[in-house]
Design a protein around this motif. Sequence first.
Motif, PDB file in Angstrom:
ATOM      1  N   ARG A  93       0.811  -1.232   0.000  1.00  0.00           N
ATOM      2  CA  ARG A  93       0.000   0.000   0.000  1.00  0.00           C
ATOM      3  C   ARG A  93       0.841   1.277   0.000  1.00  0.00           C
ATOM      4  O   ARG A  93       0.344   2.347   0.327  1.00  0.00           O
ATOM      5  N   GLU A  94       2.113   1.163  -0.363  1.00  0.00           N
ATOM      6  CA  GLU A  94       3.008   2.319  -0.323  1.00  0.00           C
ATOM      7  C   GLU A  94       2.460   3.502  -1.115  1.00  0.00           C
ATOM      8  O   GLU A  94       2.512   4.654  -0.661  1.00  0.00           O
ATOM      9  N   ALA A  95       1.933   3.255  -2.292  1.00  0.00           N
ATOM     10  CA  ALA A  95       1.396   4.350  -3.114  1.00  0.00           C
ATOM     11  C   ALA A  95       0.239   5.043  -2.406  1.00  0.00           C
ATOM     12  O   ALA A  95       0.136   6.277  -2.415  1.00  0.00           O
ATOM     13  N   ASP A  96      -0.645   4.262  -1.783  1.00  0.00           N
ATOM     14  CA  ASP A  96      -1.784   4.846  -1.059  1.00  0.00           C
ATOM     15  C   ASP A  96      -1.321   5.616   0.179  1.00  0.00           C
ATOM     16  O   ASP A  96      -1.892   6.651   0.519  1.00  0.00           O
ATOM     17  N   ILE A  97      -0.305   5.107   0.849  1.00  0.00           N
ATOM     18  CA  ILE A  97       0.236   5.785   2.028  1.00  0.00           C
ATOM     19  C   ILE A  97       0.843   7.122   1.615  1.00  0.00           C
ATOM     20  O   ILE A  97       0.582   8.156   2.249  1.00  0.00           O
ATOM     21  N   LYS A  98       1.618   7.121   0.550  1.00  0.00           N
ATOM     22  CA  LYS A  98       2.206   8.371   0.066  1.00  0.00           C
ATOM     23  C   LYS A  98       1.137   9.349  -0.399  1.00  0.00           C
ATOM     24  O   LYS A  98       1.266  10.558  -0.208  1.00  0.00           O
ATOM     25  N   LYS A  99       0.082   8.811  -0.986  1.00  0.00           N
ATOM     26  CA  LYS A  99      -1.024   9.661  -1.427  1.00  0.00           C
ATOM     27  C   LYS A  99      -1.669  10.357  -0.220  1.00  0.00           C
ATOM     28  O   LYS A  99      -1.994  11.541  -0.280  1.00  0.00           O
ATOM     29  N   GLU A 100      -1.855   9.619   0.859  1.00  0.00           N
ATOM     30  CA  GLU A 100      -2.413  10.217   2.087  1.00  0.00           C
ATOM     31  C   GLU A 100      -1.491  11.280   2.654  1.00  0.00           C
ATOM     32  O   GLU A 100      -1.939  12.335   3.100  1.00  0.00           O
ATOM     33  N   LEU A 101      -0.201  10.996   2.648  1.00  0.00           N
ATOM     34  CA  LEU A 101       0.760  11.949   3.206  1.00  0.00           C
ATOM     35  C   LEU A 101       0.834  13.237   2.387  1.00  0.00           C
ATOM     36  O   LEU A 101       1.106  14.303   2.936  1.00  0.00           O
ATOM     37  N   SER A 102       0.601  13.135   1.097  1.00  0.00           N
ATOM     38  CA  SER A 102       0.706  14.316   0.235  1.00  0.00           C
ATOM     39  C   SER A 102      -0.652  14.883  -0.146  1.00  0.00           C
ATOM     40  O   SER A 102      -0.733  15.717  -1.056  1.00  0.00           O
ATOM     41  N   ARG A 103      -1.695  14.468   0.552  1.00  0.00           N
ATOM     42  CA  ARG A 103      -3.045  14.951   0.261  1.00  0.00           C
ATOM     43  C   ARG A 103      -3.097  16.481   0.377  1.00  0.00           C
ATOM     44  O   ARG A 103      -2.519  17.063   1.289  1.00  0.00           O
ATOM     45  N   ARG A 104      -3.814  17.099  -0.526  1.00  0.00           N
ATOM     46  CA  ARG A 104      -3.923  18.570  -0.532  1.00  0.00           C
ATOM     47  C   ARG A 104      -4.684  19.042   0.698  1.00  0.00           C
ATOM     48  O   ARG A 104      -5.539  18.363   1.208  1.00  0.00           O
ATOM     49  N   TRP A 105      -4.375  20.245   1.086  1.00  0.00           N
ATOM     50  CA  TRP A 105      -4.983  20.820   2.293  1.00  0.00           C
ATOM     51  C   TRP A 105      -6.112  21.776   1.998  1.00  0.00           C
ATOM     52  O   TRP A 105      -6.679  22.365   2.888  1.00  0.00           O
ATOM     53  N   ASP A 106      -6.444  21.959   0.754  1.00  0.00           N
ATOM     54  CA  ASP A 106      -7.439  22.992   0.422  1.00  0.00           C
ATOM     55  C   ASP A 106      -8.877  22.495   0.451  1.00  0.00           C
ATOM     56  O   ASP A 106      -9.762  23.115  -0.070  1.00  0.00           O
ATOM     57  N   ARG A 107      -9.131  21.356   1.088  1.00  0.00           N
ATOM     58  CA  ARG A 107     -10.507  20.887   1.160  1.00  0.00           C
ATOM     59  C   ARG A 107     -11.204  21.448   2.367  1.00  0.00           C
ATOM     60  O   ARG A 107     -10.692  21.714   3.373  1.00  0.00           O
TER      61      ARG A 107
END
Length: 141
Positions: free
Chosen positions: A127-141
């Motif tokens: 799940r490395e790709a999903d973990i990295k996706k969570e870590l780099s999730r945008r903050w503008d929501r």
Amino acid sequence: MPIRFGVKLENKIPEMIRRMQKRSLDNLLGAAMVWHDEIVNGQLSGSRSGRKYRIPGTRRYYHASRPGEPPASRTGTLRSGYRFRVVDRGPWSTGEVGSPEDYALWLEKGTSKMAKRPHVEPAFDKREADIKKELSRRWDR
């Protein structure tokens, strides 16, 4: 008639830092949750292909894991013991996923008398790709 106007300067930097830290912690928590989910619902579930053993005191059997496979679940203690959390240490916060059971590490790394039954590292790798996706999730929501 003279024109009057005023200028007000505000320092919003402390508020912005707090907001950034909270959002970073949210991303870290999301990443830990993804990793935890793969350990519990991916690696530590399903059947195994090792030896067949009788569960003591019952008429039931289970298949143990082979070396290199994730551990088989007989009682569910390992699977239900995994937890995740975020430890807020200011700018150096960490996300943690782990089990309080001593044998979780023995299973993951093996011992002098038992081969490895890795489940934490393969969960991260899967799940490395999903973990990295969570870590780099945008903050503008």
